[in-house]
Design a protein around this motif. Structure first.
Motif, PDB file in Angstrom:
ATOM      1  N   TYR A  89      -4.144   8.532   3.850  1.00 55.30           N
ATOM      2  CA  TYR A  89      -3.552   7.264   4.441  1.00 55.30           C
ATOM      3  C   TYR A  89      -3.878   7.645   6.355  1.00 55.30           C
ATOM      4  O   TYR A  89      -3.762   9.182   5.960  1.00 55.30           O
ATOM      5  CB  TYR A  89      -2.517   6.255   4.064  1.00 55.30           C
ATOM      6  N   ARG A  91      -2.838   6.129   9.753  1.00 53.54           N
ATOM      7  CA  ARG A  91      -1.565   4.449  10.230  1.00 53.54           C
ATOM      8  C   ARG A  91      -1.246   4.220  11.879  1.00 53.54           C
ATOM      9  O   ARG A  91      -2.395   5.043  12.322  1.00 53.54           O
ATOM     10  CB  ARG A  91       0.158   5.268   9.934  1.00 53.54           C
ATOM     11  N   ALA A 104      -0.077  -0.715  11.009  1.00 51.86           N
ATOM     12  CA  ALA A 104      -1.182  -0.907   9.944  1.00 51.86           C
ATOM     13  C   ALA A 104      -1.486   0.642   9.249  1.00 51.86           C
ATOM     14  O   ALA A 104      -1.726   1.860   9.743  1.00 51.86           O
ATOM     15  CB  ALA A 104      -1.918  -1.410  10.716  1.00 51.86           C
ATOM     16  N   GLU A 105      -1.885   0.184   7.823  1.00 50.24           N
ATOM     17  CA  GLU A 105      -1.853   1.766   7.451  1.00 50.24           C
ATOM     18  C   GLU A 105      -3.813   1.325   6.569  1.00 50.24           C
ATOM     19  O   GLU A 105      -3.562   0.218   5.764  1.00 50.24           O
ATOM     20  CB  GLU A 105      -0.695   1.534   6.440  1.00 50.24           C
ATOM     21  N   GLY A 142      -7.854   0.085   0.585  1.00 49.24           N
ATOM     22  CA  GLY A 142      -7.468  -1.275   0.870  1.00 49.24           C
ATOM     23  C   GLY A 142      -6.380  -0.332   2.335  1.00 49.24           C
ATOM     24  O   GLY A 142      -6.276   0.603   3.008  1.00 49.24           O
ATOM     25  N   GLY A 143      -5.653  -1.547   2.450  1.00 49.69           N
ATOM     26  CA  GLY A 143      -4.612  -1.569   3.679  1.00 49.69           C
ATOM     27  C   GLY A 143      -2.530  -2.034   3.334  1.00 49.69           C
ATOM     28  O   GLY A 143      -2.959  -2.623   2.268  1.00 49.69           O
ATOM     29  N   SER A 144      -2.203  -1.871   4.750  1.00 55.80           N
ATOM     30  CA  SER A 144      -1.117  -1.656   4.279  1.00 55.80           C
ATOM     31  C   SER A 144      -0.450  -2.509   5.450  1.00 55.80           C
ATOM     32  O   SER A 144      -1.073  -1.503   6.763  1.00 55.80           O
ATOM     33  CB  SER A 144       0.045  -0.436   3.623  1.00 55.80           C
ATOM     34  N   LEU A 145       1.164  -2.889   5.493  1.00 58.28           N
ATOM     35  CA  LEU A 145       1.648  -2.930   6.872  1.00 58.28           C
ATOM     36  C   LEU A 145       2.360  -2.035   6.293  1.00 58.28           C
ATOM     37  O   LEU A 145       3.343  -2.709   5.358  1.00 58.28           O
ATOM     38  CB  LEU A 145       1.130  -4.747   6.988  1.00 58.28           C
ATOM     39  N   LEU A 160       7.464  -0.666   2.957  1.00 57.20           N
ATOM     40  CA  LEU A 160       5.975  -0.642   3.214  1.00 57.20           C
ATOM     41  C   LEU A 160       5.318  -1.532   2.033  1.00 57.20           C
ATOM     42  O   LEU A 160       6.198  -2.158   0.985  1.00 57.20           O
ATOM     43  CB  LEU A 160       5.163   0.073   2.612  1.00 57.20           C
ATOM     44  N   GLY A 162       1.374  -3.035   1.006  1.00 54.45           N
ATOM     45  CA  GLY A 162      -0.091  -3.280   1.011  1.00 54.45           C
ATOM     46  C   GLY A 162      -0.749  -3.179  -0.738  1.00 54.45           C
ATOM     47  O   GLY A 162      -0.210  -3.086  -1.542  1.00 54.45           O
ATOM     48  N   THR A 178      -1.072  -1.429  -5.542  1.00 51.27           N
ATOM     49  CA  THR A 178      -0.400  -2.317  -4.850  1.00 51.27           C
ATOM     50  C   THR A 178      -0.172  -0.613  -4.283  1.00 51.27           C
ATOM     51  O   THR A 178       0.446   0.527  -4.968  1.00 51.27           O
ATOM     52  CB  THR A 178       1.061  -2.803  -5.353  1.00 51.27           C
ATOM     53  N   ARG A 179       1.059  -1.011  -3.239  1.00 48.62           N
ATOM     54  CA  ARG A 179       1.356   0.096  -2.083  1.00 48.62           C
ATOM     55  C   ARG A 179       2.724  -1.113  -1.298  1.00 48.62           C
ATOM     56  O   ARG A 179       2.780  -1.455  -0.460  1.00 48.62           O
ATOM     57  CB  ARG A 179       0.660   1.204  -1.368  1.00 48.62           C
TER      58      ARG A 179
END
Length: 188
Positions: A89, A91, A104-105, A142-145, A160, A162, A178-179
């Motif tokens: 990832y 970030r 954000a990732e 994908g993406g994560s917050l 986390l 995402g 999912t993360r």
């Protein structure tokens, strides 16, 4: 007496200056996801390398061999079971704090596991239904917050959330990855 007082003041100034800059000097972090360990018996570890105050890269590795998930798979409640994930990832810090900030990732997930399907076989004019288990592997994007805070400039707590979508082997792999995690870590 004045020399001792001046020496103590200089020493305390040096110590305070070192304490203020230590989190910026620490460029590596190791974390363990306690939420995944408790809820799904999944081992999830992460390594993150900080390049600046805003950017970092990392690698997350998950392995699951949960009794509950295996039972759900065997009893037919789900047709696939994830065994492993490797998630590199990137970030970006959305806020400018050094000891607590939002980020954000974007990530890629190399994931795999087992897939179960019921197939129809014909044997001398008789149809027989059997269960076939095969393995799958896929790549997701994908993406994560998230939100990260530090205690004593070394102990990290990270929240986390995402998700991403598998791209290649969608007939066997899960549609979404999912993360989600609550991670505890150490920055050094």
């Amino acid at each position: 007496m004045k020399k001792i007082l001046v020496a103590l003041l200089l020493f305390s100034g040096i110590v305070n200056a070192q304490n203020e800059s230590t989190i910026s000097d620490k460029k590596n972090e190791f974390r363990i996801d306690v939420l995944s360990a408790i809820l799904s018996s999944k081992i999830s570890v992460s390594y993150e390398r900080f390049f600046s105050n805003d950017f970092s890269v990392g690698l997350n590795v998950n392995y699951s061999d949960s009794k509950k998930l295996t039972e759900d798979f065997e009893e037919g409640y789900t047709n696939n079971i994830a065994k492993y994930e490797v998630n590199p990832y990137l970030r970006y810090a959305l806020s400018k704090g050094k000891t607590n900030y939002y980020f954000a990732e974007i990530f890629t997930s190399f994931n795999g596991g087992d897939f179960k399907e019921i197939i129809r076989e014909e044997n001398a004019g008789t149809a027989v239904y059997t269960t076939k288990i095969s393995s799958y592997s896929d790549i997701a994007a994908g993406g994560s917050l998230g939100y990260k805070m530090y205690f004593k400039e070394s102990i990290a707590l990270e929240l986390l959330v995402g998700f991403g979508y598998n791209l290649l082997n969608t007939d066997k792999s899960p549609d979404k990855i999912t993360r989600v995690g609550i991670n505890l870590g150490y920055r050094f």
